[in-house]
Design an enzyme around this catalytic site. Sequence first.
Site, short mmCIF file in Angstrom:
data_model
loop_
_atom_site.label_atom_id
_atom_site.label_comp_id
_atom_site.label_asym_id
_atom_site.label_seq_id
_atom_site.Cartn_x
_atom_site.Cartn_y
_atom_site.Cartn_z
N HIS B 112 -3.81 2.87 0.43
CA HIS B 112 -1.71 3.46 0.05
C HIS B 112 -1.32 3.45 1.53
O HIS B 112 -1.83 4.80 1.30
CB HIS B 112 -1.52 3.10 -1.15
CG HIS B 112 0.26 2.96 -1.49
ND1 HIS B 112 1.29 3.93 -1.40
CD2 HIS B 112 0.98 1.80 -2.30
CE1 HIS B 112 2.46 3.31 -1.62
NE2 HIS B 112 1.84 2.47 -2.30
N ASP B 189 -6.48 9.62 -5.16
CA ASP B 189 -5.52 8.70 -5.25
C ASP B 189 -5.92 7.47 -6.14
O ASP B 189 -6.65 6.68 -6.49
CB ASP B 189 -4.50 8.12 -4.26
CG ASP B 189 -4.04 6.98 -4.32
OD1 ASP B 189 -2.98 7.18 -5.32
OD2 ASP B 189 -3.12 5.86 -3.87
N GLN B 192 -3.54 3.33 -8.68
CA GLN B 192 -4.17 2.09 -9.52
C GLN B 192 -5.03 2.49 -9.86
O GLN B 192 -5.53 1.32 -10.68
CB GLN B 192 -4.56 1.27 -8.23
CG GLN B 192 -3.35 0.80 -7.73
CD GLN B 192 -2.21 -0.10 -8.29
OE1 GLN B 192 -2.16 -0.16 -8.92
NE2 GLN B 192 -0.77 0.23 -7.69
N LYS B 215 3.45 3.35 -13.81
CA LYS B 215 2.63 2.60 -13.20
C LYS B 215 1.60 2.39 -14.98
O LYS B 215 -0.02 2.35 -14.63
CB LYS B 215 1.64 2.58 -11.92
CG LYS B 215 2.39 2.32 -10.85
CD LYS B 215 1.30 2.53 -9.26
CE LYS B 215 1.86 2.96 -8.32
NZ LYS B 215 3.01 1.67 -7.36
N CYS B 353 2.07 -2.02 1.06
CA CYS B 353 1.57 -0.95 1.60
C CYS B 353 1.18 -0.52 2.14
O CYS B 353 0.33 0.63 2.46
CB CYS B 353 2.39 0.46 0.51
SG CYS B 353 4.75 0.53 0.03
#
Lengths: 144, 398
Positions: B112, B189, B192, B215, B353
């Site tokens: 991303h 990261d 997700q 999220k 993104c």
Amino acid sequence: MDENLRREIILDNYSNPKNKYIPSNEKEYLKVNTNNSSCIDNLDIYVKIEDNIIKDICFEGEACAISTSSCSIMIHNLIGKTVDEARKYIENFNNMLNENAYDEELLNEAVAYNTIYKQNNRKHCAYLPYEGILKILNQIKENE
Amino acid sequence: MNIEDFPMLKQDIIYFDNGATTLKPKQVIDKMNDYYSNYSASAHRGDYDISYKVDQEYENAREKVRKFINAEEVEEVIFTSGATESLNMIANGFFKNILTYQDEILITTSEHASNVLPWFHLQNTIGCQVKFINLDDNHYVTLENVKKSITPQTKVISLAGVTNVLGDARPIKEICKFAHLNNIFVVMDGAQSVPHRKTDVKDLDVDFLAFSGHKMCGPTGIGVLYGKKELLEELEPINLGGGMNESFDSPDEVYFKELPARLEAGTPNIAGAIGLGEAIDYLESIGMDKIHEYEMELRKYAMDKLIEIPYLDILNIESDSGIIAFNVDDIFSQDVAYYLNKYNICVRAGNHCAKILKNEVGVKNSIRISLYFYNTKSEIDDLVELLKNKEKMRIEMI
């Protein structure tokens, strides 16, 4: 406008857009990129102006059905117009999108977008190619 | 599962854009309303009762995060505005001070923007090099390819736990093990992955982890930066000001507080942190393993049907998450999204993104469905029915 006719005009210009290619004699054209930050439409527009008359416009890029068809119809309508006539046409189209008074006669097939104001997220798609052309016309004005 | 907890789902919508943000359960909304309605005061000012309660709730939320990701110490949990801020703090507050122009940072083309641009910025400012790990034929990261990409100059590997377009999971634990043997830091990261599967920072042994509250059923504007304590101690605060200083008299005499306050300048997002704490309680009441299992079942159900539609180009038939990316032949992704919108189905169209992914997968844009535990098989049936009729799609996409 009849819904079926509207759809036919838009889809026809989307499936068979006018002048969707990069001109072979690119040097004779002014080029501008126009894109929509809130979506993914991204078009390069090439304009050839001689003696204050728009001789040719073509375009390339990726864009949705509304942007692509709107660009195609714009090209149909603008080729042959003087720069001033083009400005007037664009203003008129913009008026229609924003529910202001406009002259239907001037717009030809572009009246197919006369209900697009109902879909706020697509209004910008229809206007995107016009933003590109305006950038070029404004450039010319500055250079004069 | 748990549809009744989500006020948004009382509307007639099918929400398939959970990769962008998730809906909020009533429990989280109520918890935040409770703060704003009943003890709305600042934190770390425990001079009166309601302020004391704020402190307790705020720090309680931090403890919930610690437990949720199994961090060793509560000081290792820093509240930020989201994964983006966390990643920027990691790059600019830590790595900018220890990397030189000779060093290399390894990422992939499927990251991303928030896990690309902070590193590009370091390349542009201190001259280190951002390099890319080759992906395999399914666009996966393999330990083998990580090993091949490492050079003596490699100092950082920064990867999404699960990517946001293709939904592939990375072997973070194995990568950490190998990286640490070679004195390489690993940044994860988790935007997700943390909302969808169990995350154990001790087991993974990641050096830093970034994720966002919104999220994972939490509020917007709150996220987490996790770092191993000895590394966070070296992370230079980018924001200086109230709440993070111990004392100051002159430019020469400025003393900062200990972690975590040192990295949380200004009045924090109190409602956000408390809301995130509640979201964690909520997710844990369902169970992270159960959430992951259910999403994978839902994904399989969807994929079995989508794969039967001949004009769909599915970018990730195999994947480890509830993310499905595809295109409809001859129809621009955004037009498909507009068509589905007419039936109140929310999907995302675009590059998501991940702008440098296009060379890898050969397409610039796609439609993304990202599932969460409150999605259902019947919603997928509705989607599939609409996608099955290409002529209808062409007529109604404008």
